[in-house]
Scaffold this active site. Structure first.
Site, short mmCIF file in Angstrom:
data_model
loop_
_atom_site.label_atom_id
_atom_site.label_comp_id
_atom_site.label_asym_id
_atom_site.label_seq_id
_atom_site.Cartn_x
_atom_site.Cartn_y
_atom_site.Cartn_z
N GLY A 118 0.82 -1.22 0.00
CA GLY A 118 0.00 0.00 0.00
C GLY A 118 0.84 1.25 0.00
O GLY A 118 2.01 1.24 0.43
N GLY A 265 20.73 -2.51 14.94
CA GLY A 265 19.48 -1.77 15.12
C GLY A 265 18.57 -1.89 13.92
O GLY A 265 18.94 -2.46 12.90
N HIS A 438 6.35 -20.58 47.68
CA HIS A 438 7.67 -21.16 47.91
C HIS A 438 7.70 -22.60 47.41
O HIS A 438 6.75 -23.34 47.66
CB HIS A 438 7.97 -21.14 49.41
CG HIS A 438 9.25 -21.82 49.77
ND1 HIS A 438 10.49 -21.24 49.54
CD2 HIS A 438 9.50 -23.04 50.33
CE1 HIS A 438 11.43 -22.06 49.96
NE2 HIS A 438 10.85 -23.17 50.44
C1 FAD Z 1 15.32 -10.90 15.53
C2 FAD Z 1 14.26 -10.11 16.27
C3 FAD Z 1 13.83 -10.53 17.50
C4 FAD Z 1 12.84 -9.83 18.17
N1 FAD Z 1 12.43 -10.28 19.39
C5 FAD Z 1 11.48 -9.60 20.06
C6 FAD Z 1 10.99 -10.08 21.31
O1 FAD Z 1 11.43 -11.12 21.80
N2 FAD Z 1 10.03 -9.37 21.93
C7 FAD Z 1 9.54 -8.22 21.40
O2 FAD Z 1 8.67 -7.61 22.02
N3 FAD Z 1 9.96 -7.74 20.22
C8 FAD Z 1 10.92 -8.41 19.53
N4 FAD Z 1 11.33 -7.95 18.32
C9 FAD Z 1 10.76 -6.69 17.81
C10 FAD Z 1 9.37 -6.90 17.20
O3 FAD Z 1 9.46 -7.89 16.19
C11 FAD Z 1 8.87 -5.59 16.63
O4 FAD Z 1 8.90 -4.61 17.65
C12 FAD Z 1 7.45 -5.70 16.12
O5 FAD Z 1 7.36 -6.69 15.12
C13 FAD Z 1 7.00 -4.35 15.55
O6 FAD Z 1 5.71 -4.44 15.08
P1 FAD Z 1 5.19 -3.46 13.93
O7 FAD Z 1 3.75 -3.79 13.74
O8 FAD Z 1 5.56 -2.07 14.21
O9 FAD Z 1 6.03 -3.86 12.63
P2 FAD Z 1 6.25 -5.23 11.87
O10 FAD Z 1 6.06 -6.40 12.73
O11 FAD Z 1 7.55 -5.05 11.17
O12 FAD Z 1 5.07 -5.25 10.82
C14 FAD Z 1 4.96 -4.36 9.78
C15 FAD Z 1 4.18 -5.03 8.68
O13 FAD Z 1 3.88 -4.08 7.67
C16 FAD Z 1 4.03 -4.68 6.41
N5 FAD Z 1 4.27 -3.60 5.46
C17 FAD Z 1 5.34 -2.76 5.40
N6 FAD Z 1 5.18 -1.86 4.42
C18 FAD Z 1 3.99 -2.14 3.84
C19 FAD Z 1 3.25 -1.56 2.77
N7 FAD Z 1 3.71 -0.52 2.11
N8 FAD Z 1 2.06 -2.10 2.45
C20 FAD Z 1 1.58 -3.16 3.13
N9 FAD Z 1 2.22 -3.74 4.14
C21 FAD Z 1 3.41 -3.24 4.50
C22 FAD Z 1 5.20 -5.63 6.57
O14 FAD Z 1 5.16 -6.67 5.61
C23 FAD Z 1 4.98 -6.15 7.98
O15 FAD Z 1 4.23 -7.33 8.00
C24 FAD Z 1 12.29 -8.66 17.60
C25 FAD Z 1 12.70 -8.25 16.33
C26 FAD Z 1 13.67 -8.96 15.67
C27 FAD Z 1 14.10 -8.52 14.31
#
Ligand code: FAD
Length: 461
Positions: A118, A265, A438
């Site tokens: 999108g 990061g 405990h």
């Molecule tokens: C290796 C790793 C380990 C992690 N472990 C943890 C953990 O143990 N605990 C924790 O709390 N967090 C963890 N995280 C962080 C967590 O995954 C993220 O904070 C979380 O997924 C963020 O959610 P979000 O909805 O912002 O983004 P995302 O989960 O990245 O989702 C965004 C979605 O938007 C979609 N998208 C992007 N652009 C478009 C577009 N233009 N049109 C349509 N769809 C689109 C993508 O395909 C994706 O599915 C980890 C991250 C990584 C990389």
């Protein structure tokens, strides 16, 4: 213009990760008509390439350590090796099961799922697959991607967490660039699987965002586990050939390994999505919102990793719920960022909520803070598990507990109580009066509060 069916949705959510799907589910629960647009897989990073698969690997790693260390407990066991195909099958089955469940949930709540990439083309419209999807409210939730450093190209032996999760073998040796959460979790997994691991971190400590006492304790534990690390050292460059990857540091040293994991990061996925064209303010790619997650433009909100702050799935969930309720007119209470629990699932685990000691002194005044460290050596269950570590509590003198910081096996499971204590602004005396079962590790939290309330029971002075 509405979509081809003429529908104007109450909410159009762009991105179906933790933040986006939580918005959609809560919105639908509140009777709103929701469209959820996802270009990849519903569930996003957390489900497919973040929280869930990494924690499956960490669980396999724990089993490997248990098999290796059985003799400590009188159990005859031996680690014969790691079958990565088997580990990946287990990991994928966990992810697959949850994915199926989530798809069913979204369907059952009558959320309109639109597959495709999108782009925001008007303040109330997202274009996807040439179709215009219009909403009275738009929620941006496009998440994040693994960053690299300038001049460091991902490919071949130089990988990010995305490729690390798909490896079909255990590398002989790895350099992990970045000693934050993702870096130390992979370092922990690979060490348990038998690899030689070296972490390189530019800041003075591993997990540099945690209370320094936890960083130092993790460094001691990693040293004991044979995980090498260099802190306060800057990366200079990397080359790769058939023999391996050669990582040079500004100190002049070069480290050779089979793989280089870049864990420096995650950047916001906002580039080229039309946000700025619609007047949304971006700062280094992050979407700027007010504390009610509104972008300041029309009815556009943002949630999850694209909003500056902790990049955690449960923060995204909570923001999604918040925005759905805000749109539904429920005027929810704002989310306190420092009350969000943080867990790092390496061995030993780290869990924290609230202010570090340094931050608490900054906020409340140097002399206004009391703290206690309760050693897990005095906790029966921790002794049974064979773990060491401690719980550190930070309180305002004669006031509430403002920080809980823990290190040790399984302490991630204790953060639930920790976050209630901090977010409900409990005084140590309140918690000390509550009974903890405990022998549990949870009991250590009770003991730490007894100590802070001035009546330690099982603590050596
Ligand atoms: C290796 C790793 C380990 C992690 N472990 C943890 C953990 O143990 N605990 C924790 O709390 N967090 C963890 N995280 C962080 C967590 O995954 C993220 O904070 C979380 O997924 C963020 O959610 P979000 O909805 O912002 O983004 P995302 O989960 O990245 O989702 C965004 C979605 O938007 C979609 N998208 C992007 N652009 C478009 C577009 N233009 N049109 C349509 N769809 C689109 C993508 O395909 C994706 O599915 C980890 C991250 C990584 C990389």
């Amino acid at each position: 213009m509405a979509d081809s069916t003429g529908t104007v949705f109450d909410i159009v959510v762009l991105g179906g990760g933790s933040g986006g799907y939580a918005t959609a589910l809560r919105g639908a629960q509140l009777g709103l008509n929701v469209a959820l647009i996802e270009s990849g897989k519903l569930g996003g990073t957390c489900l497919h390439s973040g929280c869930i698969p990494t924690k499956a690997l960490l669980h396999a790693a724990e089993l490997a350590d248990n098999a290796r260390d059985g003799h400590h407990f009188g159990v005859s066991s031996e680690l014969h090796g790691i079958d990565m195909a088997g580990v990946n099958a287990y990991k994928d089955s966990v992810v697959g099961g949850l994915y199926k469940g989530l798809q069913g949930l979204v369907k059952s709540r009558s959320v309109t799922l639109i597959e495709g990439r999108g782009r925001l083309v008007a303040a109330d419209t997202v274009e996807v697959n040439g179709q215009l999807v219009q909403g009275r409210n738009v929620v941006l939730a496009t998440g994040s991607y693994a960053r690299s450093l300038p001049g460091l190209e991902i490919g071949g032996r130089i990988i990010t967490s995305d490729q690390a999760l798909e490896l079909d073998h255990v590398p002989g040796s790895v350099v992990v660039l970045g000693g934050g959460v993702i870096g130390v979790e992979f370092a922990s997994v690979w060490k348990s699987f038998g690899a030689n691991v070296t972490i390189v971190e530019a800041l003075p400590h591993l997990v540099p965002n945690e209370d320094e006492s936890l960083s130092k304790a993790l460094e001691r534990a990693f040293r004991k586990r044979g995980i090498a690390f260099q802190v306060g050292v800057r990366f200079a460059g990397a080359t790769q050939d058939d023999n391996g990857v050669h990582v040079s540091l500004e100190s002049g040293e070069t480290i050779d390994a089979d793989l280089l994991l870049v864990a420096v990061g995650r950047g916001p996925s906002t580039n080229g999505l039309g946000y700025e064209e619609q007047g949304v303010t971006l700062d280094r790619g992050f979407v700027i919102t007010n504390e009610r997650l509104h972008t300041g433009v029309a009815h556009i909100y943002a949630v999850g990793d694209i909003v500056p702050g902790l990049q955690l799935a449960h923060r995204g969930f909570q923001q999604g719920i918040f925005v759905a309720e805000e749109i539904a007119g429920l005027a929810p209470a704002t989310i306190n960022e420092s009350g969000i629990p943080r867990v790092t699932y390496c061995d030993p685990e780290i869990a924290s909520v609230g202010l570090t000691e340094v931050k608490a002194r900054e906020v409340h005044g140097t002399d206004a803070i009391d703290m206690v460290e309760y050693n897990l050596g005095g906790n029966g269950k921790s002794k049974i598990l064979g773990t060491t570590g401690f719980i550190k509590l930070v309180r305002v003198k004669n006031g509430p507990v403002v920080g809980v910081h823990m290190i040790g096996a399984r302490v991630g499971e204790l953060i639930g109580e920790g976050q209630l204590i901090v977010n409900w602004e409990a005084h140590p005396e309140d918690v000390a009066a509550l009974v903890h079962a405990h022998p549990t590790q949870n009991e250590a939290l009770g003991e730490a509060h007894l100590a802070l309330a001035g009546k330690p029971l099982h603590a050596h002075s």
